[in-house]
Design a protein around this motif. Structure first.
Motif: not given
Length: 191
Positions: A33, A72, A74, A180, A185-186, A189
């Motif tokens: 990322r 988008k 993360s 990260a 996956e991010k 949340r």
């Protein structure tokens, strides 16, 4: 800051973030990322830089949640409490991030970074991201002279920085940012 150069608030945090990116570049890693750093202005006047960035680029202003670009993102990591070593990270009430950060923190137990706490901390730029549902976290640092001598005073100068502590912080942050960026996956949340 008035009367001095703002070395601990917050040139130290800016230097640490730039050094974290330099470490990753020097290692030649290829994260999955995109990694960005931001050096905000106006934090002392109400998080003006970070709030404007989040509002203008990452927020659906009608729903007051992250827009497509914000979805988008993360994670956002912040360092804004002086020159001290990192001792842990505030989860900002995001229990879902605890197992991830606890595992990552294990690599730094021997240099004193051990705490992953559900607690919140305020007054700095991670709040702009957290407010729209983008996970935003502030690292816990040794206070050194931050609240007693340098924070918002004429003593907030270069001679109050501790190079070894800043190097430790850059190392921890480089690892967190890299981890990260490499996750499938991010960062989760909040519920």
């Amino acid at each position: 800051w008035q009367g001095s150069t703002g070395a601990t608030d917050n040139a130290a945090g800016c230097a640490v973030m730039m050094e974290a990116v330099r470490i990753l570049k020097a290692l030649g890693v290829q994260p999955r990322r995109t990694i960005r750093i931001a050096l905000w202005s106006g934090e002392e006047q109400g998080l003006l830089g970070s709030r404007n960035y989040v509002r203008n680029n990452l927020t659906d202003t009608v729903a007051r949640t992250a827009n497509a670009a914000g979805q988008k993102v993360s994670v956002y990591f912040n360092l804004d409490n002086g020159t001290g070593k990192i001792r842990g990270i505030y989860l900002q009430g995001n229990e879902n991030a605890r197992p991830i950060f606890t595992e990552w923190m294990k690599s730094f137990y021997d240099i004193g970074a051990t705490t992953v706490t559900l607690q919140n901390t305020g007054g700095t730029d991670h709040l702009a991201f957290d407010a729209v549902g983008i996970p935003g976290f502030q690292f816990i640092q040794d206070q050194i002279e931050y609240n007693t001598r340098t924070h918002h005073t004429n003593m907030d100068s270069y001679d109050h920085l501790i190079a070894a502590d800043l190097q430790q912080a850059a190392t921890v942050i480089a690892a967190f940012v890299y981890n990260a960026a490499m996750r499938d996956e991010k960062i989760p949340r909040k519920n």
